[in-house]
Design an enzyme around this catalytic site. Sequence first.
Site, short mmCIF file in Angstrom:
data_model
loop_
_atom_site.label_atom_id
_atom_site.label_comp_id
_atom_site.label_asym_id
_atom_site.label_seq_id
_atom_site.Cartn_x
_atom_site.Cartn_y
_atom_site.Cartn_z
N SER A 108 40.47 40.51 52.76
CA SER A 108 39.17 41.22 52.91
C SER A 108 39.76 41.57 54.84
O SER A 108 39.60 40.21 55.65
CB SER A 108 38.18 41.25 52.62
OG SER A 108 38.30 41.21 50.91
N1 SAH Z 1 38.98 36.50 49.83
C1 SAH Z 1 40.59 36.19 49.33
C2 SAH Z 1 40.64 38.10 49.03
C3 SAH Z 1 41.52 37.70 47.94
S1 SAH Z 1 42.24 39.30 47.55
C4 SAH Z 1 41.07 36.10 50.70
O1 SAH Z 1 40.05 35.34 51.47
O2 SAH Z 1 41.89 35.95 51.16
C5 SAH Z 1 41.26 39.13 45.79
C6 SAH Z 1 42.15 37.65 45.29
O3 SAH Z 1 41.72 38.31 43.60
C7 SAH Z 1 43.52 38.72 44.69
O4 SAH Z 1 44.60 36.99 45.03
C8 SAH Z 1 43.83 38.35 42.69
O5 SAH Z 1 45.13 37.56 42.28
C9 SAH Z 1 42.33 37.30 42.79
N2 SAH Z 1 41.65 37.85 41.37
C10 SAH Z 1 41.97 39.24 40.53
N3 SAH Z 1 41.41 38.75 39.37
C11 SAH Z 1 41.57 37.47 39.55
C12 SAH Z 1 40.48 36.87 38.14
N4 SAH Z 1 40.21 37.37 36.65
N5 SAH Z 1 40.75 35.72 38.26
C13 SAH Z 1 40.89 35.39 39.41
N6 SAH Z 1 41.30 35.45 40.69
C14 SAH Z 1 41.70 36.75 40.32
#
Ligand code: SAH
Length: 265
Positions: A108
Site C-alpha cells: 500500500s
Molecule cells: N501489508 C502488506 C500489504 C499486502 S497486500 C504489505 O505491507 O506488503 C494484502 C495481502 O493480503 C496480500 O498479500 C494477500 O495475499 C493477503 N490476503 C488476502 N486474503 C487473505 C487472507 N484470508 N488471509 C491472509 N492473507 C490474506
Amino acid sequence: MKSRPSFPAKLITSPPQKLVKPSSPLSWVAAGTAKQQSVVSSAASGLGLDSATVRSTMVKRLAEAGVDDELVLNAMLAVERHKFLDTALANQAYEDTSLPIGFGQTISKPNVVARMIELLRQGKNLRITGKLGRVLEIGTGCGYQAALLSHVSQEVYSIERIKGLYERARENIRPMRLGNLHLLFGDGMQGYPSGAPYAGIIAAAGGDNIPAEWIEQLADGGRLVAPMSVTKGSQSLVVIDKTSAGIQKTVLEPVNFVPLLSGVV
Ligand code: SAH
C-alpha cells in the site's frame, strides 16, 4: 533468492533516527543527520537516491498530510521501505504510491499505511509505554506494514495466505531482527485465535464484510481497521471499536485494497 537493491550497500548507514518536533508540527526533521546526509548524497548521487534523506522527506510529507502520531512517524522513518521491494522498483520506494510485490499483490501507499496504523492506535487500548499491546495483521504481503507495526506495538502476529509471499516476507524481515514480530502462513479469514485477545486488528485486504472471528478476537477496548466493500464495487476504510457496551462501526474514506480471499495457496 530475491536480489537486493545494490544502492543501500553503498550508503553510509546510520541507526534509526529519532524525529525531533520543532516549533511547528508541520516541520518534522530527522535529528543530527545534516552532515551525514551531504556525504551520503554524494555517494549515492549516481542513483539520485539516499535512503535516509528520502525517507525523512516522505515522513515530512506524511506529517504535512495530517499524520501526527509521533510513534507512527518515527516508525516510518526507521523502516526501510526499499528493502521490501524488488531492485527495479527500489527507486520508487519513497513515493506515495502502491507498488507490485509479486503474486498479483501490492504494497500500500505510505500515506494509507500511516493513516491506518494511526487510526489503530487511536483505539482505547494503548499501554502506559504509549505502544499498543498485541496486534494482528491480516495480509503480511512483503512484510512492510508488519515491520512498522512491530515498532508501535508490544507484539505483532501477521498472517499471509500466499506461501511465496510469506516466505519473501520472512526473508525481508529476518535481517531486521524484530523479535516481537511473528509471521504466520495461513488463512487470516478466521483471525489467529492463539494470539487473542488483540488490542488491535488491521487488515490489508478487503472483503464484503468483517469476519465475525476478527471481532471476537478483539479485546475489550480494542480497535479493528480494515477495508470493506460498502457498496458494490466501492471499498471504504472501516473502523470497529469493541467496548463492554457493544460494537461501534465507523465508515471512513474510500480506499482500494486487494481482495480478502479464503484458503491458502
Ligand atoms: N501489508 C502488506 C500489504 C499486502 S497486500 C504489505 O505491507 O506488503 C494484502 C495481502 O493480503 C496480500 O498479500 C494477500 O495475499 C493477503 N490476503 C488476502 N486474503 C487473505 C487472507 N484470508 N488471509 C491472509 N492473507 C490474506
